[in-house]
Design an enzyme around this catalytic site. Sequence first.
Site, PDB file in Angstrom:
ATOM      1  N   TYR A   1      39.396  44.060  37.245  1.00 19.50           N
ATOM      2  CA  TYR A   1      38.335  44.311  38.225  1.00 19.50           C
ATOM      3  C   TYR A   1      38.185  45.812  38.471  1.00 19.50           C
ATOM      4  CZ  TYR A   1      35.622  43.924  42.553  1.00 19.50           C
ATOM      5  OH  TYR A   1      34.642  44.034  43.519  1.00 19.50           O
TER       6      TYR A   1
ATOM      7  N   LYS B   1      34.760  47.941  37.618  1.00 16.19           N
ATOM      8  CA  LYS B   1      33.957  48.593  38.649  1.00 16.19           C
ATOM      9  C   LYS B   1      33.920  50.106  38.470  1.00 16.19           C
ATOM     10  CE  LYS B   1      32.447  44.956  40.738  1.00 16.19           C
ATOM     11  NZ  LYS B   1      31.023  44.618  40.650  1.00 16.19           N
TER      12      LYS B   1
END
Length: 251
Positions: free
Chosen positions: A153, A157
């Site tokens: 993640y 991002k």
Amino acid sequence: MTALPGKVAIVTGAASGIGRATALLFAREGAAVVAADIDGPGASAVAAEIEAAGGRAAGVRADVAAEPDCERVVRTAVESFGGLHVLFNNAGIIRRTTVLDLTAEEWDRVMAVNVRSVFLMCRHAIPAMTGGGSIVNTGSGWGLKGGGSAVSYCASKAAVVNLTRALAIDHARDGIRVNSVNPGDTDTPMLREEARQLSEDWAAFAADAADRPMGRAGTPDEIARAVLFLASDAASYVTGTALVVDGGGLA
């Protein structure tokens, strides 16, 4: 007066959380909205809610990691409402693991949904923004700093944040602004999914999420208002920025 009068907007990940709140807000502010989500019934429900309130909307089931689906979402906006002015790339997933517990398949899926989707949606949306427009991509506080047990993640991002900057440079002369909104912990289904993945008690997890200067997690509506600012002409001289909306967490 409204912030998006006569505009046409696409919102991905629109069935719940930040996407749903933003789709509803965009509609209240005058935009026709294409609500896209892999949860087709959820996307249709958001579109129906907008129409019931007097707005214009279409719900589309789409896996935004798949190029034909992205092309179809953009085509729906152009054919149904006559053009495209705003794209909110919000669809995303999370896997709360370290690199040792993450499979290659899980890594690929996180990168596909969180990063490939932004590339694909922009690839098809930008040519449709013939009179200029605004693109907002959902990053994260963890796209600007590291976080524990969230390696895929965090990487995805961070990619979104810098992809946003590169897009902003390439398309400024086309009249298209590109920015990222970077929320901290926000009370959404994804936050509850994180607690489940980590096998943590929700009350304890929520208390940890509130451990920031403002003493609470954010709400989807609060993030949606930041997205609206970036999408609207109020941000006419803002491009390539990473707007943090996190109650002071990164401070």
